[in-house]
Structure formats: C-alpha cells, structure tokens
Design an enzyme around this catalytic site. Structure first.
Site, PDB file in Angstrom:
ATOM      1  N   ASN A  11       0.852  -1.158   0.064  1.00  0.00           N
ATOM      2  CA  ASN A  11       0.049  -0.086   0.032  1.00  0.00           C
ATOM      3  C   ASN A  11       0.954   1.169   0.037  1.00  0.00           C
ATOM      4  OD1 ASN A  11      -1.640   2.174   0.766  1.00  0.00           O
ATOM      5  ND2 ASN A  11      -2.702   1.089   1.940  1.00  0.00           N
ATOM      6  N   LYS A  18       3.182   0.868   3.411  1.00  0.00           N
ATOM      7  CA  LYS A  18       2.826  -0.067   4.164  1.00  0.00           C
ATOM      8  C   LYS A  18       2.756  -1.341   3.547  1.00  0.00           C
ATOM      9  CE  LYS A  18      -0.256   3.277   6.371  1.00  0.00           C
ATOM     10  NZ  LYS A  18      -1.591   3.539   6.697  1.00  0.00           N
ATOM     11  N   ARG A  94      -2.334  -1.747  -3.725  1.00  0.00           N
ATOM     12  CA  ARG A  94      -3.488  -0.921  -3.670  1.00  0.00           C
ATOM     13  C   ARG A  94      -3.043   0.271  -4.886  1.00  0.00           C
ATOM     14  NH1 ARG A  94      -4.076   4.192   0.334  1.00  0.00           N
ATOM     15  NH2 ARG A  94      -6.125   5.047  -0.395  1.00  0.00           N
ATOM     16  N   HIS A 183     -10.948   5.084  -1.500  1.00  0.00           N
ATOM     17  CA  HIS A 183     -10.774   4.300  -0.140  1.00  0.00           C
ATOM     18  C   HIS A 183     -11.989   3.003  -0.406  1.00  0.00           C
ATOM     19  CE1 HIS A 183      -9.560   8.145   2.034  1.00  0.00           C
ATOM     20  NE2 HIS A 183      -8.630   7.389   2.031  1.00  0.00           N
ATOM     21  N   ASN A 214      -5.879   9.774   7.337  1.00  0.00           N
ATOM     22  CA  ASN A 214      -5.263  11.296   7.002  1.00  0.00           C
ATOM     23  C   ASN A 214      -6.065  11.780   5.671  1.00  0.00           C
ATOM     24  OD1 ASN A 214      -3.029  12.785   7.641  1.00  0.00           O
ATOM     25  ND2 ASN A 214      -1.747  11.145   7.663  1.00  0.00           N
ATOM     26  N   GLY A 215      -6.210  10.864   4.733  1.00  0.00           N
ATOM     27  CA  GLY A 215      -7.132  10.960   3.928  1.00  0.00           C
ATOM     28  C   GLY A 215      -8.534  10.670   4.459  1.00  0.00           C
ATOM     29  N   ARG A 244      -5.860  18.184   3.488  1.00  0.00           N
ATOM     30  CA  ARG A 244      -6.536  18.518   2.202  1.00  0.00           C
ATOM     31  C   ARG A 244      -7.970  19.303   2.491  1.00  0.00           C
ATOM     32  NH1 ARG A 244      -6.599  12.487   0.134  1.00  0.00           N
ATOM     33  NH2 ARG A 244      -4.904  12.050   0.942  1.00  0.00           N
ATOM     34  N   ARG A 287      -4.620  13.365  17.541  1.00  0.00           N
ATOM     35  CA  ARG A 287      -3.978  13.252  18.813  1.00  0.00           C
ATOM     36  C   ARG A 287      -3.463  14.683  19.325  1.00  0.00           C
ATOM     37  NH1 ARG A 287      -0.863   7.819  17.305  1.00  0.00           N
ATOM     38  NH2 ARG A 287      -0.775   9.064  15.139  1.00  0.00           N
ATOM     39  N   GLY A 333      -7.843   5.480  11.196  1.00  0.00           N
ATOM     40  CA  GLY A 333      -6.878   6.019  12.133  1.00  0.00           C
ATOM     41  C   GLY A 333      -7.780   6.797  13.340  1.00  0.00           C
ATOM     42  N   VAL A 334      -8.535   7.923  12.561  1.00  0.00           N
ATOM     43  CA  VAL A 334      -9.266   8.845  13.670  1.00  0.00           C
ATOM     44  C   VAL A 334     -10.496   8.191  14.074  1.00  0.00           C
ATOM     45  CG1 VAL A 334     -10.438  11.077  13.523  1.00  0.00           C
ATOM     46  CG2 VAL A 334      -8.247  11.031  12.422  1.00  0.00           C
ATOM     47  N   GLY A 335     -11.049   7.423  13.128  1.00  0.00           N
ATOM     48  CA  GLY A 335     -12.413   7.103  13.373  1.00  0.00           C
ATOM     49  C   GLY A 335     -12.424   6.057  14.532  1.00  0.00           C
ATOM     50  N   GLU A 336     -11.371   5.110  14.300  1.00  0.00           N
ATOM     51  CA  GLU A 336     -11.202   4.107  15.212  1.00  0.00           C
ATOM     52  C   GLU A 336     -10.713   4.473  16.503  1.00  0.00           C
ATOM     53  OE1 GLU A 336      -8.595   0.903  13.196  1.00  0.00           O
ATOM     54  OE2 GLU A 336      -9.521   1.245  11.395  1.00  0.00           O
ATOM     55  N   GLU A 387      -7.586  -2.776   4.837  1.00  0.00           N
ATOM     56  CA  GLU A 387      -7.256  -2.802   3.417  1.00  0.00           C
ATOM     57  C   GLU A 387      -6.404  -3.807   3.089  1.00  0.00           C
ATOM     58  OE1 GLU A 387      -6.685   1.575   4.304  1.00  0.00           O
ATOM     59  OE2 GLU A 387      -7.422   1.789   2.356  1.00  0.00           O
TER      60      GLU A 387
END
Ligand SMILES: Nc1ncnc2c1ncn2[C@@H]1O[C@H](COP(=O)(O)OP(=O)(O)O)[C@@H](O)[C@H]1O
Ligand SMILES: CC(=O)OP(=O)(O)O
Ligand SMILES: [Mg+2]
Length: 403
Positions: A11, A18, A94, A183, A214-215, A244, A287, A333-336, A387
C-alpha cells in the site's frame, strides 16, 4: 508440488509504504511493516516478523518508493520470507485511481500500467507511488502475478445522479470528469463487517461509512452497493482531511488565481498539502489537536469544530440519500481511535435515531463494536478497517483461480 499460498500486499502512499505478508490458508499475517517519510533524510522502516515476534527499525534516508521496496524485500529476506520464496503466490497492490476502466481487481500487464499512468493527473499524490511499487515488484519477481486492487472499484456502482457533476456532459465526458470516489476497498470491507456485527447479510442493510484517516471520505452503502461517496474526480473533495481542504466553493480557486495572484500549481499544493486540519491549526494529527483543545487552544478548537461540522453534514446528506439507515460506522486512524470525534459527530442527532453511549464509546480495542445505546433505533459502530486483508483476499481469489 503444493500451490503457493502467500500474498504480499503493498500500500504505497505519497510518502509511505505499508506492507503485509499473509498466508491465505488462514489469512494469518506473517510479517507487517511500514516505511515512512520516503524522500526525506529521516526515513524510517519498521518491520515486524509475526512468526518469530522479531521487530526491527531503521532510520536514515530512503530516496524513493523503489529504494523503499528494496529495503522491505531485504528485511523480509532476513526472516526467510524474501520475495524469492516459492511460497509467494502473488503481490497485491493498492492502486488509488482506476477511473471507470477498472471495476475489479486486475492482473497487471503493460496495458494496465499504461492506464494507471494515464490517470496520474487525477491522483497526483498516489498513482505515481503505486506505479513505482508495481514496477519494482515486477523487477524483483518478474514471474509472479502482480494484482492491482483499485480504490475506485467499489464506487463504480454509483448511480449517474450521484456520480455526475452538473456541468456540460460533453465537456465532462471528453475529460472524463465525474465522481469516482476513493478508499473503496475500505468502504467495501467495513460495510460488510458492519452487517456481520449486526448479524445481518450485507444485502439487508444500509450503512453510512465514515473513513477518517489522513485522507478521509464518507460513503452511503445501500444493501451492499455504494450509492454515493464524498471524494470526487480526485481525493480532494468532501470531508476535511489531515492536509486537504475537502469541499469548497470552486470559485475560491478563480479568486486565488485572479485576485490572489497564485499559480495553478500553488493553489493545488495549498489545497492538497497545506489545508485541512494542518492548514487550519498547524497540526494534522488528531491526537495533537485533541491535546491542544483540552488545553484551551482556540485555533485547534475551531479546526476541530470545522472538521466535525463537515462530518455531520455528510451524515445528514447520506441519511437522506439512503432513506433508511441501519448503521453509521467509524473507521481508519481517527475513526477507530478518537472517541471525542465520534461523540461530537453524533451529538445532537437524536432526531435521526443516532446517539453514542459514553461508556461504550470509551472502550478501546481492535474488535468491531457498537457504541450506540442498547435502545438506539440506528446502530453507531466502530469497525476497524483492514485494507491489506481485503487486498490480499481479492488478489488470492484472482490468482488462486489460475493456480
Ligand atoms: N489514538 C489516536 N487518537 C486520535 N487520532 C489518532 C490516533 N491514532 C491515529 N490517529 C489519527 O489517525 C491518522 C492516520 O490514520 P490512518 O488511517 O492510518 O491514515 P492513512 O492510512 O491515511 O495514512 C493520524 O494522522 C491521526 O490523526
Ligand atoms: C485516496 C486517499 O485519500 O488515500 P489516503 O487516505 O491513503 O491518502
Ligand atoms: Mg489509509
């Protein structure tokens, strides 16, 4: 000889790579890792072999994605999991933009590479890195199938009313301007896992997925099919992101050019790399933003409020698009991880049957979970995205057929 069962997933982001090596007999992970800050002096490679439990980290300049993948191949080799292994069935990549051309995972050949290259102008941060990943992997293992799994594929089911912009269709068609969405691998996986969490079949449920990394993007998934999504021709539209801007009046661009004297390239860089949370408050990591908000920092608080306001608008919009909603789900990342984001995004939406239970919302962990109160009409959930697993599954399904 038994067929090879391992899949390496790559990815490639604009400045990161990644990777995961999986054994598809049981979808177990054999190795995982990340190369960050590619192209800088302070690049960092983090590698973990899950078979031995051994972790290694290197810092120092890694010039580009080609060098990054070669460094990864070396690390895998040190664990006896090198790219030369006969156990490797395929490499899954990806690829962010597949236009309308690719609706399914595709084995890469020269024609596929040409098409991905042609789409660079509409995914300038992502497609070049994806291409380098494929080309380097091909050079390292020319005999192995390389499979491209496209971010756009899941969204190709959108109806024309959602996918078309209100501009002259002749101009739109000539330049292939439409909403593609991104996504998609995550939206597909997470909407399916949400149905499983609810104990239902994906074809029975309507889900709003909020992929906040991040996106960031939102999607409306009706009975397993995407019917709308917030990213558009490029991954710039929609939610407020790390760097963005997301949605803005297109006339802002004319204004910055005509009155602000900025070039198109400068505006592009401004909106893609120096806007969003970073542009608003100088930080793009949630964070850090939450830490500043908790300390009473007004700039960070306003950035947070703008970010949340946009998410709320999309929840409302997709509620209307779907008519009935079974679940609103947070991922990436943020949602989880960011409970305050989930709490603030759902606050005040009881009229839509949406609420968050503070105790459930405070639970941390990697498992899919409900965060709405027991009595809620509509479920609110956290479902970690994967993903890499989805790409490996799709890759193996494609090459497994020919093995
Ligand atoms: N514990 C946490 N609390 C709040 N935000 C977090 C936490 N961990 C990660 N994040 C956010 O997640 C973002 C990265 O999300 P991720 O989905 O990994 O992004 P991408 O795949 O686009 O690089 C970080 O920039 C940060 O804002
Ligand atoms: C398409 C996109 O925005 O991807 P990412 O979140 O990995 O930057
Ligand atoms: Mg991501």
């Amino acid at each position: 000889m038994t067929s090879p069962t391992r899949v390496l997933v790559l990815n490639s982001g604009s400045s990161s790579l990644k990777y995961q090596l999986l054994d598809m007999r049981d979808s177990s992970r054999l190795a995982v890792g990340l190369v960050e800050r590619i192209g800088e002096q302070t690049s960092r490679l983090q590698h973990t072999c899950l078979m031995s439990g051994d972790s290694r980290e290197h810092t120092g300049p890694i010039a580009d994605h080609d060098a990054a993948l070669k460094a990864v191949a070396e690390e895998l080799g040190r664990d006896g999991l090198g790219l030369d292994s006969p156990d490797l069935a395929a490499i899954g990549h990806r690829v962010v933009h597949g236009g309308l051309f690719f609706t399914e995972p595709t084995v890469v050949d020269d024609e596929v590479l040409t098409e991905i290259e042609r789409l660079i102008p509409v995914a300038p941060l992502h497609n070049p890195a994806n291409l380098t990943g494929i080309r380097t992997a091909q050079a390292l293992r020319p005999d192995l199938p390389q499979v491209a799994v496209f971010d756009t594929a899941f969204h190709t089911t959108m109806p024309e009313a959602a996918a078309r912009y209100a501009i002259d269709p002749k101009i739109a068609d000539r330049h292939r301007i439409r909403r593609y969405g991104f996504h998609g691998t995550s939206h597909a996986y997470v909407s399916r896992e949400t149905a499983r969490l609810l104990g239902k079949d994906p074809a029975e449920v309507n889900v709003i997925v909020l992929h906040l990394g991040n996106g960031a993007s939102a999607s409306a998934v009706e009975k397993g099919r995407c019917v709308d999504t917030s990213m558009g021709l490029t991954p710039l539209e929609g939610l407020v992101m790390g760097t963005r801007s997301g949605d803005l009046d297109p006339a802002v661009i004319f204004h910055l050019a005509r009155v602000g004297g900025m070039s198109m390239d400068e505006i592009d860089t401004l909106l893609n790399k120096r806007s969003g949370l970073f542009g608003l408050c100088g930080d793009n990591d949630m964070r850090e933003i939450r830490r500043r908000v908790d300390e009473g920092d007004e700039e960070a608080a306003l950035a947070f409020d703008i970010y949340i306001h946009r998410i709320k608008k999309y929840i409302g919009a997709y509620y209307a698009v779907l008519g009935t909603v079974d679940a609103v789900v947070f991922t990436a990342g943020v949602g989880e991880n960011a409970a305050p984001v989930r709490e603030a995004a759902i606050a005040g939406l009881t009229g839509l049957g949406l609420a968050v239970d503070p105790e459930r919302n405070a639970v941390r962990g990697g498992e899919p979970r409900l965060i709405s109160p027991e009595s809620a009409r509509v479920a609110v959930a956290v479902v970690p995205t994967d993903e890499e697993l989805e790409i490996a599954t799709q890759t193996y399904a494609l090459v497994g057929k020919s093995n």
